[in-house]
Design a protein around this motif. Structure first.
Motif, PDB file in Angstrom:
ATOM      1  N   CYS A 113      24.477 -20.421  50.299  1.00 49.16           N
ATOM      2  CA  CYS A 113      23.285 -20.600  51.129  1.00 49.16           C
ATOM      3  C   CYS A 113      23.023 -19.356  51.958  1.00 49.16           C
ATOM      4  CB  CYS A 113      23.453 -21.795  52.066  1.00 49.16           C
ATOM      5  SG  CYS A 113      23.541 -23.371  51.227  1.00 49.16           S
ATOM      6  N   PHE A 117      19.703 -17.090  51.934  1.00 50.94           N
ATOM      7  CA  PHE A 117      18.882 -16.958  53.128  1.00 50.94           C
ATOM      8  C   PHE A 117      18.793 -15.501  53.568  1.00 50.94           C
ATOM      9  CE2 PHE A 117      18.041 -21.115  53.008  1.00 50.94           C
ATOM     10  CZ  PHE A 117      18.882 -22.031  53.620  1.00 50.94           C
ATOM     11  N   CYS A 133      23.107 -25.793  53.342  1.00 44.35           N
ATOM     12  CA  CYS A 133      21.888 -25.016  53.546  1.00 44.35           C
ATOM     13  C   CYS A 133      21.110 -25.529  54.745  1.00 44.35           C
ATOM     14  CB  CYS A 133      21.006 -25.057  52.286  1.00 44.35           C
ATOM     15  SG  CYS A 133      21.598 -24.021  50.944  1.00 44.35           S
ATOM     16  N   ALA A 164      20.477 -23.037  57.875  1.00 43.00           N
ATOM     17  CA  ALA A 164      19.099 -22.530  57.858  1.00 43.00           C
ATOM     18  C   ALA A 164      18.658 -21.949  59.204  1.00 43.00           C
ATOM     19  CB  ALA A 164      18.148 -23.628  57.399  1.00 43.00           C
ATOM     20  N   MET A 184      15.276 -19.935  58.981  1.00 44.47           N
ATOM     21  CA  MET A 184      14.614 -20.593  57.860  1.00 44.47           C
ATOM     22  C   MET A 184      14.103 -21.969  58.277  1.00 44.47           C
ATOM     23  SD  MET A 184      14.737 -18.743  55.175  1.00 44.47           S
ATOM     24  CE  MET A 184      15.052 -17.037  55.526  1.00 44.47           C
TER      25      MET A 184
END
Lengths: 314, 290, 388
Positions: free
Chosen positions: C152, C156, C184, C188, C193
């Motif tokens: 992840c 990212f 994730c 994030a 994200m």
């Protein structure tokens, strides 16, 4: 009457003797583990046998109740702080209640339709378990706190062998006796002919439901035992393939025969272990053995073998 | 609208496969009373044999034909060596036998083929076709068209040929059929072979979309069985409708409700239908002899 | 009726006695165990692992074994069933008496087996992906694959470089997909994200156009990430192209790290990015890259022996086996405790997954640089140049 009473007693004594004697030939704790798995599956199978063999209803989603029992003892202590033995009982009660609630509408269906409905139930339960990962740990499962009985922390293959063996004895005793009670007779009546049973005044719906609930509770105890034993549980235990395995055990051992369920479990659990030497060919051989066994012992192992022996001794 | 159509067409495509599997179930059930859980394996064989034959250099149409023949042979063998010897056994025993057969076929496929995933080239290319805003794979049309052809062919066979009528007669009452001189054993073998062919065709049609591997059979058998029950076990029309409906339920469930619970949604609907109509949508009301 | 139950007991005892141990360890061999998901839903991962272990144990034995002893490899197939894996783990420890284990294809089976190895104090090098295998740290458990959390982070990181912060996710509901999705979601925010839409599909589903249509119709989605493994991602990728979404950057996970993904997804795989081990781009690595020799040799050996494309999962098994073998050589003993200590001291080990530096607090030994960001171009893997 006396003779019948003795037969049940003898069955139980022999089973207890086998459970007590097997450890003498087991070279390592691996065998205890396999044996414990057999006892656990046998317990679930005996319950399913009450539903399928005695009451003549089919269930292709029985692992759902197994899973409920297993996850009850996982979630209870971990997320809700209930002591493990209490979670065990809660699981059984939950399974029973679910069986009661779902059973009322579902058991109005017959034959293959009942099969599909129970299948759907199984799929639903397994799906919920897999998805609600905050509670259940998701598809990878979750750890289970060990069972403590009166201060004794039950762990290790040896300990679990005896605990699961004990559970099996109790379960067998109940099932054997059930056969001789009015409930058991009612089951057999509705297995043979529902309409005829209704005509004689048997409340068919009520007894079907009872059988369903009994089977669910058996499965729940078995599932809880497995979860405690492994210290870990995952959604596969509630899945379709496990349901099919349980049905296969019951039919292979002999529908309607309590001992048959135990034999069926012994065969179906130890066979894959024994077949590992064939590596790649394991599944091929397993499928072949199941086919051949069912062709030549179409009523199941125990009924076929015992009728063979009866014929021989005539 | 485009979104609705997208869900509709993908639902129908997947549903068509379920329909063909359900049809296979129905054919065998009608002729012999057996629910053949190895039905999904015929779909697997259709795809896998075609893949391996064409990888060995055989041109695709011929490879497909070989696959169908292979499936039919396996179907006949299954009937001859697993079902025939167990004639007279209870329904549950027969089901367990077919379960054993599906395990065997899976194990065999894992050895003869491999455990990888494989694809087949789409019959008329990959470029999606635009249908009122929905992007449809050309292969979808082949699947739907192929299913329609199979259903039609089956209908013509059953209603307008003597052998077909013999199958219907066997389904209605096996004893009576034998009394009028129908060789029910041959009919049952025919049913197994026929359902195998149908399954294989389904596999060949759909592999360009869904890929294939040695164990795609189990889930398909489950869904095909559910579809057959939904439509009413034993009714071919019901099987097709049941299959398409199941596919649509999954697609609309994923699209409009929740992709996580789409299978749950489909099964809940099936359960509701069965509570309302315990014989399935088109099932005959079974009159039980007391 | 006594005969019924007597027979039953005979049957039970007989069937169980089937598995009685063969014989004592032959002089001069040492047993290494492995429980892999060679069949079942994770066979995509387990089969290359199985083939790799067998291939290299043979090679090692042909060259004289380890510290003068030949390796006897005991492999059991758990079929993806964690309960079976657990039973086989007990069998390996009790019956086969292995001194170490390299295996555990899936996180589920690994987690089920960990208690057995911890209790028996036998080192267990897992081939599973989830971070929970080594976090919390356990004395006897190690792992070779990069964690899903690292995957992840790598994705990212790349998204951030391209100034894409609003993403849609579509994950498989299997263990691998669900675990990576959870990671994730967790990391994030660290990269700024925002997950606008989060869809799922069953690992054996055959059509994901419904889910992708929903993602397509969500305003503002700048990129899509697909945690999953096996055929699911291949179908998602094909559906992605079918729906004309290839304009939106698409990221796969390391769960598809095998040429078969490109074969299955076909032209639809063009432009797809994913984090993966250097193994997949061995031929594109510069000569100066420390991993080049190892990955090239492994690829040739594996593809030559199995006629199948190399995959990073087999690579993890290679790493696991050789970390173990090197540790055994350094310990110059077959005592599981000593071997464990040496595994923990692994430093500078050049594997297919990266350069491994373990420690008492790190039982994986890889950092984010072990992952390379790849892009599929022209039907082949390509390294994404830094800054693109």
């Amino acid at each position: 009457m006396r003779a019948l009473l003795n037969q049940r007693f003898i069955t139980l004594i022999v089973l207890a003797a086998v459970i007590a004697a097997l450890p003498l030939i087991f070279p390592s704790s691996y065998y205890f583990r396999v044996a414990s798995l057999v006892w656990v599956s046998a317990l679930a199978a005996i319950g399913l046998n009450v539903l399928m063999g005695q009451a003549g209803q089919v269930s292709l989603g029985h692992a759902a109740f197994f899973g409920i029992g297993a996850y009850a003892v996982a979630i209870g202590p971990t997320h809700l702080g209930i002591p493990p033995w209490a979670a065990l009982l809660v699981g059984a009660v939950l399974s029973g209640i679910l069986a009661y609630l779902v059973g009322r509408p579902i058991l109005r269906l017959k034959g293959h339709y009942l099969a599909i409905a129970t299948l759907g139930l199984g799929v639903l339960v397994a799906l919920i378990i897999t998805t609600e990962s905050r509670w259940t740990g998701g598809p990878d499962g979750m750890p289970v706190e060990r069972l403590t009985l009166f201060g004794w922390r039950v762990s290790g293959s040896y300990a679990w062998y005896w605990v699961t063996g004990g559970l099996l004895l109790v379960g067998t005793w109940i099932a054997l006796n059930l056969d001789e009670t009015p409930t058991g007779r009612a089951f057999r009546a509705l297995h043979d002919s529902e309409v005829a049973a209704q005509v004689v005044g048997v409340d068919v719906a009520r007894f079907k439901l009872q059988a369903f609930v009994i089977a669910a509770v058996y499965a729940s105890f078995a599932g809880s035992a497995l979860a405690f034993m492994n210290g870990f549980i995952n959604p596969d235990q509630a899945g379709f393939l496990h349901s099919v395995e349980l049905v296969t055990i019951v039919v292979l051992g002999g529908l309607g025969s309590v001992v048959g369920s135990i034999v069926g479990a012994a065969v179906l659990i130890t066979l894959p272990q024994a077949l590992t030497i064939f590596q790649e060919y394991e599944h091929l051989l397993l499928g072949l053995i199941i086919i051949v066994a069912m062709i030549f012992m179409r009523n199941g192992i125990v009924p076929s073998v015992s009728s063979l022996l009866i014929r021989r001794t005539r | 609208m485009a979104e609705f159509l997208q869900f509709l067409i993908s639902g129908l495509t997947v549903g068509a496969v379920y329909a063909l599997v359900a049809l296979g179930f129905t054919l065998v059930y009608n002729a012999s009373g057996v629910v053949n859980f190895a039905q999904g394996e015929f779909v697997m064989l259709g795809g896998m044999v075609t893949v391996f034959a064409s990888a060995a250099g055989v041109p695709l149409p011929l490879a497909a034909l070989i696959a169908i023949c292979a499936a039919v042979v396996i179907g006949l063998l299954l009937h001859r060596f697993a079902i025939e010897p167990a004639r007279g056994a209870s329904a549950v025993t027969l089901i367990i036998i077919t379960i054993g057969a599906s395990i065997l076929l899976r194990g065999l496929a894992a050895i003869v083929f491999d455990k990888q995933f494989h694809k087949l080239p789409a019959f008329t290319g990959d470029t999606p076709v635009d249908v009122l805003g929905a992007a449809v794979q050309p292969q979808s049309f082949w699947v739907l068209g192929g299913t329609a052809v199979v259903v039609l062919a089956l209908y013509v066979f059953l209603e307008h040929t003597i052998t077909g009528k013999a199958v219907l007669a066997t389904a209605a009452n096996r004893l009576a059929a034998r009394l009028v001189g129908i060789n029910t054993s041959t009919i049952m073998a025919l049913a197994f072979g026929g359902s195998a062919a149908i399954g294989a065709i389904a596999g060949i049609l759909v592999t360009p979309i869904t890929l294939t591997s040695y164990d795609v059979g189990t889930l398909l058998a489950l869904k095909g069985f559910a579809a057959a029950m939904l439509g009413g076990m034993g009714n071919p029309v019901g099987a097709v409708v049941g299959g398409l409906l199941l596919g649509l339920l999954e697609a609309f469930g994923a699209g409009y409700i929740s992709s996580t619970y789409k299978d749950a949604f489909a099964f809940v609907v099936i359960l509701i239908v069965l509570f309302a109509a315990p014989q399935g949508l088109f099932g005959r009301r079974v009159v039980e002899r007391v | 009726m006594k005969s019924k139950t007597a027979l039953k007991s005979l049957l039970v005892a007989g069937v169980m006695a089937f598995g009685v141990s063969q014989g004592a360890l032959a002089q001069g061999t040492v047993k290494i165990g492995s429980v892999l998901s060679v069949t079942g839903p994770s066979s995509f991962l387990g089969e290359p692992e199985d083939k790799t272990l067998r291939l290299y144990v043979d090679k090692i034995n042909a060259a004289g074994g380890v510290a003068g002893k030949k390796i006897e490899l005991v492999i059991y197939d758990d079929g993806g069933d964690a309960n079976k894996a657990r039973t086989f783990a007990t069998r390996l420890i009790e019956d086969d008496e292995v001194i170490a284990m390299v295996g555990g294809t899936t996180t589920g089976s690994t987690m089920a087996m960990i208690p057995v190895f911890e209790e028996a104090k036998v080192p267990f090098i897992s081939l599973a992906g989830a971070i929970e295998v080594i976090d919390p740290l356990r004395k006897f458990v190690f792992k070779t694959p990069h964690t899903d959390k690292m995957a992840c982070e790598k994705i990212f990181e790349d998204l951030k470089k391209r100034n894409l912060t609003k993403i849609g996710m579509i994950s498989g509901t299997d263990g691998f997909g669900a675990s990576m999705r959870a990671q994730c979601v967790k990391v994030a925010p660290n990269y700024g994200m925002e997950i606008l839409i989060d869809e799922n599909y069953g690992p054996r589903d055959s059509d994901m156009t419904a889910q992708l249509t929903k993602i397509k119709n969500t305003a503002g989605v700048q990129a899509v990430v697909n945690p999953g493994f096996g055929q699911g991602p291949a179908i998602v990728t094909r559906n992605y192209a079918q729906l004309g979404m290839t304009g939106i950057p698409f990221y796969q996970s390391h769960g598809v790290a095998s040429k078969s993904f490109i074969d299955l997804a076909g032209a639809a795989a063009e432009g797809v990015r994913l984090p993966a081990a250097a193994l997949l781009v061995g031929d594109k690595l510069p000569e100066s890259d420390p991993q080049k020799k190892v990955v090239t040799e492994y690829k040739q050996a594996y593809e030559g022996a199995t006629k199948q494309p190399v995959s990073t999962f087999g690579g993890h098994a290679y790493d696991g086996l050789f970390i173990l073998v090197e540790a055994m050589k350094r310990a110059n003993s077959t005592d599981p405790q000593k071997i464990r200590d040496e595994i923990e001291k692994t430093k500078g080990f050049v594997g297919t997954g990266g350069i491994v530096n373990m420690s008492a607090t790190d039982h994986l030994g890889l950092d984010l640089s072990a992952f390379r960001m790849l892009e599929i171009k022209g039907g082949d893997w390509n390294l994404v140049a830094a800054g693109s």
